[in-house]
Design a protein around this motif. Structure first.
Motif, mmCIF file in Angstrom:
data_model
loop_
_atom_site.group_PDB
_atom_site.id
_atom_site.type_symbol
_atom_site.label_atom_id
_atom_site.label_comp_id
_atom_site.label_asym_id
_atom_site.label_seq_id
_atom_site.Cartn_x
_atom_site.Cartn_y
_atom_site.Cartn_z
ATOM 1 N N UNK A 271 0.818 -1.218 0.000
ATOM 2 C CA UNK A 271 0.000 0.000 0.000
ATOM 3 C C UNK A 271 0.850 1.266 0.000
ATOM 4 N N UNK A 272 1.973 1.213 0.685
ATOM 5 C CA UNK A 272 2.853 2.379 0.689
ATOM 6 C C UNK A 272 3.580 2.530 -0.630
ATOM 7 N N UNK A 273 3.980 1.393 -1.202
ATOM 8 C CA UNK A 273 4.846 1.429 -2.377
ATOM 9 C C UNK A 273 4.123 1.610 -3.693
ATOM 10 N N UNK A 274 2.856 1.190 -3.738
ATOM 11 C CA UNK A 274 2.129 1.199 -5.009
ATOM 12 C C UNK A 274 2.177 2.534 -5.768
ATOM 13 N N UNK A 275 1.870 3.664 -5.089
ATOM 14 C CA UNK A 275 1.912 4.927 -5.827
ATOM 15 C C UNK A 275 3.283 5.192 -6.441
ATOM 16 N N UNK A 276 4.330 4.721 -5.750
ATOM 17 C CA UNK A 276 5.670 4.987 -6.258
ATOM 18 C C UNK A 276 6.026 4.060 -7.407
ATOM 19 N N UNK A 277 5.417 2.871 -7.407
ATOM 20 C CA UNK A 277 5.585 2.004 -8.572
ATOM 21 C C UNK A 277 4.948 2.667 -9.790
ATOM 22 N N UNK A 278 3.787 3.279 -9.577
ATOM 23 C CA UNK A 278 3.107 3.982 -10.669
ATOM 24 C C UNK A 278 3.957 5.160 -11.146
ATOM 25 N N UNK A 279 4.535 5.887 -10.183
ATOM 26 C CA UNK A 279 5.416 7.006 -10.546
ATOM 27 C C UNK A 279 6.611 6.517 -11.363
ATOM 28 N N UNK A 280 7.152 5.367 -10.955
ATOM 29 C CA UNK A 280 8.284 4.796 -11.672
ATOM 30 C C UNK A 280 7.913 4.433 -13.097
ATOM 31 N N UNK A 281 6.750 3.785 -13.251
ATOM 32 C CA UNK A 281 6.280 3.405 -14.588
ATOM 33 C C UNK A 281 6.037 4.637 -15.448
#
Lengths: 361, 101
Positions: A236-246
């Motif tokens: 839950x914490x990391x998901x937005x940052x995975x999206x940012x990375x993509x």
């Protein structure tokens, strides 16, 4: 296709041939000017970068139509996609094709390496006994081969005089009709949106191969708690940052190349940074970031992800038709310290963030 | 597709000595960026900043009128050469054809 099997395939008549013709130098394959399904499939595979290696045809002499001693000789590379485009464009003509051994690499890159070069051309002329097949002493080379071939030296060593034809094979019929004269359009490289789009898979591919490392790092960071790595926290914490990375990968490897001339500034690093900045902003809006008003995390996103997009965009200089070494060197001289600096500061901020979160301060 | 896309200004290493030019026109024939044009039976540089340092003109100028520090304008190749200390080339890992379109 492996090089070893090529000899076998050649003897067994490849599907893109239509019989043989006899020449004073022996039997030569006549080429079909039409593409069959394997030719299209091969193009898709090589463009996507999935099976790019060793997409080759055997070097040597080939015939198009019913060439005579007076027919033109077109020289090309043994990358099959290059060879296929040439034989398709020569449809209806009577000509010879001399294929150089460029290790299954296109003319432009092979000329840069020197495999589409003076020595290979001189040796290939000798190996095919070209002087016995044609009565004249003229060769037509793709213009981009000029990077590797010294025309004066070839003439000195073989007697063949080189004309550099159009950049693109599709202009050959018009070039021949015009009496072997090029218009300015035929001799300059265009770099249209379509040209750029077909190159983007080769940008996305390597970037996405490295993406799991970034993803693992992000998930580990968010999951890391004093009591161990917690999966739920990580997700839950990391998901937005995975999206940012993509979004940054897409910004640097797809949007920047596709919209290249429309993005302000000439520097690829700045173009990629701008697109990355917009991508990060868009993701923040869409996902309503930052959660819980975490400004530190937001600073890190705006610091790190646009820089990542910039770095990826800079890689596209390798696929463009107009970037020179001095320019790229200048970008790197400024860019690399910025990239390293931004990454280090981002990492330090993240560590500070963790320390704060754990209440160690 | 409109005007050619321009890259960074004032960086090219291209030099041209007009007094050595014999007017053969090879440079105009080989330059993929339209940097040269024939003017009064001699070559002239008309848009210097379009030069991408491919080296085709210098290699094919029989009269030694042109010089350029030719090389690949590819970030991956340059980063590789910085790391390994070698010459920048298109061989970005693996066998050759991986990075060129």
């Amino acid at each position: 296709m492996q090089m070893q099997t090529l000899q076998f395939v050649k003897k067994a008549a490849p599907p893109w041939t239509a019989g043989t013709i006899n020449t004073p130098a022996g039997s030569v394959f006549r080429l079909s000017s039409d593409w069959s399904r394997p030719d299209y499939w091969g193009m898709i595979k090589s463009r996507s970068g999935a099976f790019r290696m060793n997409y080759a045809v055997a070097p040597g002499l080939y015939a198009v139509g019913d060439p005579t001693k007076d027919s033109d000789v077109f020289v090309t590379a043994n990358y099959k996609l290059t060879f296929d485009m040439l034989r398709r464009e020569l449809k209806g003509m009577h000509a010879w094709i001399l294929v150089l051994d460029t290790k299954s690499i296109n003319v432009w890159c092979a000329a840069g390496k020197g495999t589409f070069g003076t020595d290979e051309l001189v040796n290939r002329i000798a190996a095919t006994k070209l002087e016995t097949v044609v009565g004249h002493r003229r060769l037509i080379l793709p213009q981009l081969g000029a990077v590797g071939v010294n025309a004066a030296e070839v003439q000195k060593r073989t007697g063949f005089r080189i004309s550099f034809g159009p950049v693109q094979a599709k202009d050959i019929p018009a070039y021949v009709r015009a009496g072997y004269k090029k218009t300015i359009e035929m001799r300059t490289i265009r770099f249209s949106m379509l040209d750029r789009l077909v190159l983007t898979p080769m940008e996305l591919n390597p970037a996405m191969k490295k993406f799991p490392w970034l993803a693992a790092g992000i998930l580990l960071f968010f999951g890391l708690e004093p009591q161990g790595v917690l999966f739920k926290q990580a997700w839950f914490g990391g998901l937005p940052y995975l999206v940012l990375g993509l979004a940054s990968v897409l910004g640097g490897a797809f949007v920047t190349p596709a919209l290249l001339p429309f993005i302000p500034f000439r520097s690829f690093a700045i173009k990629g940074w701008l697109v990355g900045l917009l991508a990060v902003f868009a993701v923040h809006q869409l996902l309503h970031l930052p959660a819980q008003g975490d400004t530190m995390a937001m600073i890190v996103s705006y610091l790190f992800f646009p820089v990542m997009s910039s770095y990826i965009a800079l890689q596209f200089t390798g696929s463009t038709t107009f970037t020179g070494m001095s320019g790229v060197r200048k970008e790197l001289k400024i860019g690399i310290p910025v990239y390293i600096g931004a990454s280090v500061i981002s990492l330090l901020l993240l560590i500070a963030l963790k320390i704060k979160e754990w209440g160690l301060l | 597709m409109g005007a050619p896309v321009k890259y960074l200004a004032n960086v090219t290493t291209l030099t041209y000595a007009a007094d050595k030019c014999a007017g053969c026109g090879r440079c105009v024939e080989v330059c993929p960026q339209g940097v040269f044009e024939m003017r009064d039976k001699r070559a002239a540089i008309i848009v210097r900043d379009l030069c991408m340092e491919c080296g085709a003109c210098a290699r094919n100028c029989e009269f030694g009128a042109i010089s350029v520090n030719a090389g690949v304008g590819c970030a991956a190749a340059l980063i590789n050469s910085m790391l390994t200390g070698g010459e920048p080339s298109c061989d970005c890992g693996g066998s050759g054809s991986s990075c060129c379109g």
